[in-house]
Design a protein around this motif. Sequence first.
Motif, PDB file in Angstrom:
ATOM      1  N   ASP A 299       0.853  -1.191   0.000  1.00  0.00           N
ATOM      2  CA  ASP A 299       0.000   0.000   0.000  1.00  0.00           C
ATOM      3  C   ASP A 299       0.890   1.242   0.000  1.00  0.00           C
ATOM      4  O   ASP A 299       1.476   1.599   1.022  1.00  0.00           O
ATOM      5  CB  ASP A 299      -0.908  -0.001   1.230  1.00  0.00           C
ATOM      6  CG  ASP A 299      -1.886   1.175   1.231  1.00  0.00           C
ATOM      7  OD1 ASP A 299      -1.830   1.999   0.286  1.00  0.00           O
ATOM      8  OD2 ASP A 299      -2.685   1.275   2.176  1.00  0.00           O
ATOM      9  N   TYR A 300       0.990   1.864  -1.158  1.00  0.00           N
ATOM     10  CA  TYR A 300       1.846   3.038  -1.306  1.00  0.00           C
ATOM     11  C   TYR A 300       1.019   4.323  -1.394  1.00  0.00           C
ATOM     12  O   TYR A 300       1.461   5.314  -1.975  1.00  0.00           O
ATOM     13  CB  TYR A 300       2.760   2.869  -2.514  1.00  0.00           C
ATOM     14  CG  TYR A 300       3.671   1.654  -2.363  1.00  0.00           C
ATOM     15  CD1 TYR A 300       4.827   1.731  -1.585  1.00  0.00           C
ATOM     16  CD2 TYR A 300       3.352   0.433  -2.960  1.00  0.00           C
ATOM     17  CE1 TYR A 300       5.655   0.627  -1.420  1.00  0.00           C
ATOM     18  CE2 TYR A 300       4.168  -0.683  -2.793  1.00  0.00           C
ATOM     19  CZ  TYR A 300       5.320  -0.576  -2.018  1.00  0.00           C
ATOM     20  OH  TYR A 300       6.133  -1.678  -1.836  1.00  0.00           O
ATOM     21  N   THR A 301      -0.168   4.281  -0.799  1.00  0.00           N
ATOM     22  CA  THR A 301      -0.978   5.504  -0.685  1.00  0.00           C
ATOM     23  C   THR A 301      -0.174   6.536   0.100  1.00  0.00           C
ATOM     24  O   THR A 301       0.305   6.247   1.199  1.00  0.00           O
ATOM     25  CB  THR A 301      -2.295   5.213   0.051  1.00  0.00           C
ATOM     26  OG1 THR A 301      -2.980   4.163  -0.631  1.00  0.00           O
ATOM     27  CG2 THR A 301      -3.169   6.458   0.113  1.00  0.00           C
ATOM     28  N   PRO A 302       0.002   7.736  -0.414  1.00  0.00           N
ATOM     29  CA  PRO A 302       0.962   8.663   0.204  1.00  0.00           C
ATOM     30  C   PRO A 302       0.451   9.338   1.474  1.00  0.00           C
ATOM     31  O   PRO A 302      -0.323  10.285   1.429  1.00  0.00           O
ATOM     32  CB  PRO A 302       1.206   9.704  -0.899  1.00  0.00           C
ATOM     33  CG  PRO A 302      -0.055   9.697  -1.701  1.00  0.00           C
ATOM     34  CD  PRO A 302      -0.564   8.279  -1.663  1.00  0.00           C
TER      35      PRO A 302
ATOM     36  N   ALA B 276       4.886  11.609   1.026  1.00  0.00           N
ATOM     37  CA  ALA B 276       5.312  11.159  -0.296  1.00  0.00           C
ATOM     38  C   ALA B 276       6.827  11.184  -0.464  1.00  0.00           C
ATOM     39  O   ALA B 276       7.547  11.911   0.228  1.00  0.00           O
ATOM     40  CB  ALA B 276       4.661  12.022  -1.371  1.00  0.00           C
TER      41      ALA B 276
ATOM     42  N   ARG C 288       5.006  10.693  -6.125  1.00  0.00           N
ATOM     43  CA  ARG C 288       3.770  10.963  -5.389  1.00  0.00           C
ATOM     44  C   ARG C 288       3.271   9.744  -4.605  1.00  0.00           C
ATOM     45  O   ARG C 288       2.204   9.807  -4.002  1.00  0.00           O
ATOM     46  CB  ARG C 288       2.695  11.456  -6.357  1.00  0.00           C
ATOM     47  CG  ARG C 288       3.035  12.807  -6.966  1.00  0.00           C
ATOM     48  CD  ARG C 288       1.892  13.390  -7.768  1.00  0.00           C
ATOM     49  NE  ARG C 288       2.221  14.699  -8.305  1.00  0.00           N
ATOM     50  CZ  ARG C 288       1.392  15.460  -9.004  1.00  0.00           C
ATOM     51  NH1 ARG C 288       0.158  15.036  -9.259  1.00  0.00           N
ATOM     52  NH2 ARG C 288       1.773  16.636  -9.457  1.00  0.00           N
ATOM     53  N   GLU C 289       4.045   8.693  -4.627  1.00  0.00           N
ATOM     54  CA  GLU C 289       3.709   7.538  -3.805  1.00  0.00           C
ATOM     55  C   GLU C 289       4.240   7.730  -2.382  1.00  0.00           C
ATOM     56  O   GLU C 289       5.053   8.619  -2.115  1.00  0.00           O
ATOM     57  CB  GLU C 289       4.300   6.264  -4.420  1.00  0.00           C
ATOM     58  CG  GLU C 289       3.717   5.910  -5.780  1.00  0.00           C
ATOM     59  CD  GLU C 289       4.348   4.655  -6.365  1.00  0.00           C
ATOM     60  OE1 GLU C 289       4.636   3.717  -5.590  1.00  0.00           O
ATOM     61  OE2 GLU C 289       4.557   4.620  -7.591  1.00  0.00           O
ATOM     62  N   ASP C 290       3.784   6.871  -1.480  1.00  0.00           N
ATOM     63  CA  ASP C 290       4.279   6.895  -0.109  1.00  0.00           C
ATOM     64  C   ASP C 290       5.803   6.812  -0.108  1.00  0.00           C
ATOM     65  O   ASP C 290       6.403   6.152  -0.964  1.00  0.00           O
ATOM     66  CB  ASP C 290       3.691   5.712   0.661  1.00  0.00           C
ATOM     67  CG  ASP C 290       4.049   5.739   2.129  1.00  0.00           C
ATOM     68  OD1 ASP C 290       3.435   6.531   2.868  1.00  0.00           O
ATOM     69  OD2 ASP C 290       4.943   4.975   2.535  1.00  0.00           O
TER      70      ASP C 290
ATOM     71  N   HIS D 181       7.857   7.508  -8.970  1.00  0.00           N
ATOM     72  CA  HIS D 181       7.228   7.196  -7.684  1.00  0.00           C
ATOM     73  C   HIS D 181       7.132   8.403  -6.756  1.00  0.00           C
ATOM     74  O   HIS D 181       6.864   8.241  -5.571  1.00  0.00           O
ATOM     75  CB  HIS D 181       8.016   6.080  -6.992  1.00  0.00           C
ATOM     76  CG  HIS D 181       8.255   4.869  -7.833  1.00  0.00           C
ATOM     77  ND1 HIS D 181       7.217   4.153  -8.404  1.00  0.00           N
ATOM     78  CD2 HIS D 181       9.407   4.262  -8.241  1.00  0.00           C
ATOM     79  CE1 HIS D 181       7.717   3.156  -9.110  1.00  0.00           C
ATOM     80  NE2 HIS D 181       9.039   3.198  -9.032  1.00  0.00           N
TER      81      HIS D 181
ATOM     82  N   LYS E 122      11.460   0.691  -4.189  1.00  0.00           N
ATOM     83  CA  LYS E 122      11.289   0.281  -5.579  1.00  0.00           C
ATOM     84  C   LYS E 122      12.516   0.559  -6.447  1.00  0.00           C
ATOM     85  O   LYS E 122      12.567   0.136  -7.606  1.00  0.00           O
ATOM     86  CB  LYS E 122      10.048   0.945  -6.180  1.00  0.00           C
ATOM     87  CG  LYS E 122       8.756   0.484  -5.521  1.00  0.00           C
ATOM     88  CD  LYS E 122       7.535   1.136  -6.155  1.00  0.00           C
ATOM     89  CE  LYS E 122       6.246   0.641  -5.497  1.00  0.00           C
ATOM     90  NZ  LYS E 122       5.036   1.227  -6.117  1.00  0.00           N
TER      91      LYS E 122
ATOM     92  N   ALA F 290       7.998   3.844  -0.865  1.00  0.00           N
ATOM     93  CA  ALA F 290       8.220   3.404  -2.251  1.00  0.00           C
ATOM     94  C   ALA F 290       9.663   3.595  -2.693  1.00  0.00           C
ATOM     95  O   ALA F 290      10.027   3.172  -3.796  1.00  0.00           O
ATOM     96  CB  ALA F 290       7.276   4.139  -3.206  1.00  0.00           C
TER      97      ALA F 290
END
Length: 298
Positions: A230-233, A236, A278-280, A276, A286, A283
């Motif tokens: 779950d990479y909901t930011p 970020a 704007r991802e949590d 990435h 990655k 991330a």
Amino acid sequence: MSNLTVGLIGLGAMGAGIARTLRSRGYHVHVCDVRPEAAQAFAAEGGTAWATPAEVAQAAPVVVSVVVNAQQTEAVLFGEHGAAAGMTAGSTFIMCSTVDPNWSIALEAKLNAQGVHYIDAPISGGAAKAANGQMTVMSSATPAAYAAAGAVLDAMAGKVYRLGDKAGAGSKVKIINQLLAGVHIAVAAEAMALGLREGVDADALYEVITHSAGNSWMFENRMAHVLAADYTPLSAVDIFVKDLGLVLDTARATKFPLPLAATAHQMFMQASTAGHGREDDSAVIKIFPGITLPQPKA
């Protein structure tokens, strides 16, 4: 005007929580946000929504700004219909963003010249702690500014540190906190990535590390996001591109070496460049090649 009247500009994850905390502690909260629907939603729960920062400043003697960076703070204050236009002598502006300390010092001088008090007050703790009134405030301000708005700071947070009698110290302590936070996230990601590369069960690794000396708050919190895929930011990647950049700029001014911060900054930059940003911030894992990340559990 009631001394339990406060304005708040910026209803993101942290700002919305602060606004609700202030309301729960007896304040009438006047708000605005670049998303009018966010302000209207808060007003529907109890409070007052305005269209512009200037209107908020006219309605409240203390204005809390909870936006992302110095550029957005400048827009809040001095942009079209900015808060500075609505503030009168004796008003107080509380700045909660992570910014260059020298910029904060200059802003204090600019507002003081207009008769406006200024509190350098970066915040930490995340959205959950903001919402339940348990976040940390790292503040510095003149005694007059604290006298005018110290009660608002205390109502916003669980811990309020008063670190100096002028702006700058609060922002310096915040960027040092961000140095540690960014490095901890980066090294947590590196450790989990090594475990995945070596075929260690990710859940078992998490369980062992969180009960061992190698644990950190950031490993425990952020690697849970990786395990859940779950990479909901909540915070970020690009926040740490910015904040570690501020750390390095501050150190560079006095030629002070920060090798770990510099490496972590490059890791977040690489993650952002790879799409990435704007991802949590977890991330950042990655960027590591040759690993298979956990997938969402059915």
